[in-house]
Write an enzyme that holds these catalytic residues in place. Structure first.
Site, PDB file in Angstrom:
ATOM      1  N   GLU A  24      10.832   2.335  -5.699  1.00 22.18           N
ATOM      2  CA  GLU A  24       9.704   1.781  -6.439  1.00 22.18           C
ATOM      3  C   GLU A  24       8.788   1.073  -5.462  1.00 22.18           C
ATOM      4  OE1 GLU A  24      12.476  -0.497  -8.179  1.00 22.18           O
ATOM      5  OE2 GLU A  24      13.109   1.098  -9.530  1.00 22.18           O
ATOM      6  N   TYR A  47       5.897   6.023   2.852  1.00 24.87           N
ATOM      7  CA  TYR A  47       6.801   6.859   2.056  1.00 24.87           C
ATOM      8  C   TYR A  47       6.293   8.304   1.975  1.00 24.87           C
ATOM      9  CZ  TYR A  47       8.570   2.266   0.703  1.00 24.87           C
ATOM     10  OH  TYR A  47       9.079   0.995   0.741  1.00 24.87           O
TER      11      TYR A  47
HETATM   12  C1  COA Z   1       5.533  -1.322   4.732  1.00 26.38           C
HETATM   13  C2  COA Z   1       6.079  -1.841   6.070  1.00 26.38           C
HETATM   14  C3  COA Z   1       7.607  -1.917   5.986  1.00 26.38           C
HETATM   15  C4  COA Z   1       5.665  -0.868   7.192  1.00 26.38           C
HETATM   16  O1  COA Z   1       6.312  -1.286   8.387  1.00 26.38           O
HETATM   17  P1  COA Z   1       5.658  -1.092   9.837  1.00 26.38           P
HETATM   18  O2  COA Z   1       6.729  -1.328  10.833  1.00 26.38           O
HETATM   19  O3  COA Z   1       4.431  -1.910   9.962  1.00 26.38           O
HETATM   20  O4  COA Z   1       5.252   0.466   9.795  1.00 26.38           O
HETATM   21  P2  COA Z   1       5.237   1.469  11.029  1.00 26.38           P
HETATM   22  O5  COA Z   1       4.564   0.835  12.199  1.00 26.38           O
HETATM   23  O6  COA Z   1       6.613   2.002  11.238  1.00 26.38           O
HETATM   24  O7  COA Z   1       4.297   2.630  10.469  1.00 26.38           O
HETATM   25  C5  COA Z   1       4.863   3.720   9.748  1.00 26.38           C
HETATM   26  C6  COA Z   1       3.834   4.293   8.804  1.00 26.38           C
HETATM   27  O8  COA Z   1       3.505   3.334   7.802  1.00 26.38           O
HETATM   28  C7  COA Z   1       2.099   3.465   7.477  1.00 26.38           C
HETATM   29  N1  COA Z   1       1.386   2.274   7.942  1.00 26.38           N
HETATM   30  C8  COA Z   1       1.861   1.274   8.726  1.00 26.38           C
HETATM   31  N2  COA Z   1       0.924   0.312   8.897  1.00 26.38           N
HETATM   32  C9  COA Z   1      -0.168   0.738   8.222  1.00 26.38           C
HETATM   33  C10 COA Z   1      -1.455   0.179   8.002  1.00 26.38           C
HETATM   34  N3  COA Z   1      -1.817  -0.993   8.516  1.00 26.38           N
HETATM   35  N4  COA Z   1      -2.324   0.861   7.217  1.00 26.38           N
HETATM   36  C11 COA Z   1      -1.988   2.046   6.650  1.00 26.38           C
HETATM   37  N5  COA Z   1      -0.761   2.626   6.827  1.00 26.38           N
HETATM   38  C12 COA Z   1       0.122   1.977   7.607  1.00 26.38           C
HETATM   39  C13 COA Z   1       1.619   4.687   8.223  1.00 26.38           C
HETATM   40  O9  COA Z   1       1.909   5.823   7.447  1.00 26.38           O
HETATM   41  C14 COA Z   1       2.514   4.653   9.443  1.00 26.38           C
HETATM   42  O10 COA Z   1       2.621   5.906  10.073  1.00 26.38           O
HETATM   43  P3  COA Z   1       1.515   6.320  11.187  1.00 26.38           P
HETATM   44  O11 COA Z   1       1.550   5.240  12.205  1.00 26.38           O
HETATM   45  O12 COA Z   1       1.987   7.642  11.679  1.00 26.38           O
HETATM   46  O13 COA Z   1       0.208   6.371  10.455  1.00 26.38           O
HETATM   47  C15 COA Z   1       5.489  -3.241   6.408  1.00 26.38           C
HETATM   48  O14 COA Z   1       4.080  -3.184   6.317  1.00 26.38           O
HETATM   49  C16 COA Z   1       5.976  -4.374   5.520  1.00 26.38           C
HETATM   50  O15 COA Z   1       7.016  -4.967   5.778  1.00 26.38           O
HETATM   51  N6  COA Z   1       5.212  -4.697   4.454  1.00 26.38           N
HETATM   52  C17 COA Z   1       5.550  -5.807   3.566  1.00 26.38           C
HETATM   53  C18 COA Z   1       6.789  -5.511   2.756  1.00 26.38           C
HETATM   54  C19 COA Z   1       6.600  -4.294   1.897  1.00 26.38           C
HETATM   55  O16 COA Z   1       5.566  -4.107   1.277  1.00 26.38           O
HETATM   56  N7  COA Z   1       7.647  -3.459   1.848  1.00 26.38           N
HETATM   57  C20 COA Z   1       7.660  -2.281   1.011  1.00 26.38           C
HETATM   58  C21 COA Z   1       8.176  -2.630  -0.327  1.00 26.38           C
HETATM   59  S1  COA Z   1       8.207  -1.228  -1.418  1.00 26.38           S
END
Ligand code: COA
Length: 147
Positions: free
Chosen positions: A104, A116
């Site tokens: 979700e 995702y």
């Molecule tokens: C969602 C989250 C886990 C992503 O973690 P992250 O380590 O920053 O992500 P990554 O650097 O591994 O990036 C992986 C992919 O996520 C997406 N992504 C990451 N940062 C992004 C940004 N600022 N804008 C858009 N897409 C983004 C992209 O698809 C990216 O792939 P790409 O680099 O090939 O485009 C992080 O932003 C987070 O902890 N958010 C708050 C908690 C949350 O919302 N968790 C999900 C609950 S359902």
């Protein structure tokens, strides 16, 4: 240097801190402690230079995985750690023989949705007003695990 490893009891305080900074309705310390003992659960952390930079986990129930949470600490975002966590959960699901993984996500959480979708998840349903603080719909996504 970052490594992904299984979450242990020693990580709980750091993971709780991460939860509180990432979500308006975080998991409690007690719930996280119980998850370590939960035989249906699989949790990993990403560790960078000894610090917990992120964590994620899923439950395996009746041949399906359900992603419970993924969060990366603000200072560590955008470095590929969310992707590392996702890959580790997908690898585990394949090993376990899960047929499908669901999760979700808040309707407005574009960053998480992008992560995702990049990993093969697609929308299967909307759950009205599922989240609180603020009230918001949940998008239910699924990933069919390839053999
Ligand atoms: C969602 C989250 C886990 C992503 O973690 P992250 O380590 O920053 O992500 P990554 O650097 O591994 O990036 C992986 C992919 O996520 C997406 N992504 C990451 N940062 C992004 C940004 N600022 N804008 C858009 N897409 C983004 C992209 O698809 C990216 O792939 P790409 O680099 O090939 O485009 C992080 O932003 C987070 O902890 N958010 C708050 C908690 C949350 O919302 N968790 C999900 C609950 S359902």
């Amino acid at each position: 240097m970052a490594i992904v490893r299984t979450m242990t009891k020693a990580d709980i305080e750091a993971v709780y801190d991460l939860e509180c900074r990432s979500f308006s309705v975080p998991w409690s310390l007690d719930s996280l402690k119980k998850e370590i003992e939960n035989k249906l659960a699989y949790y990993v952390v990403v560790e960078e230079d000894g610090a917990v930079a992120g964590y994620g986990g899923l439950w395996g129930v009746l041949g399906e995985g359900e992603v419970i949470n993924i969060a990366v600490a603000i200072d560590y975002r955008g470095k590929g750690y969310g992707q590392l966590i996702m890959e580790s959960l997908l690898d585990y699901s394949k090993e376990q023989g899960f047929e499908r993984i669901t999760l979700e996500v808040r309707y407005s959480n574009e960053v998480a949705k992008k992560l995702y979708i990049k990993n093969g998840f697609h929308q299967i349903a909307v759950r009205k007003n599922y989240y609180q603080k603020p009230t918001e719909d949940a998008i239910i996504m699924a990933y069919e695990v390839s053999k």
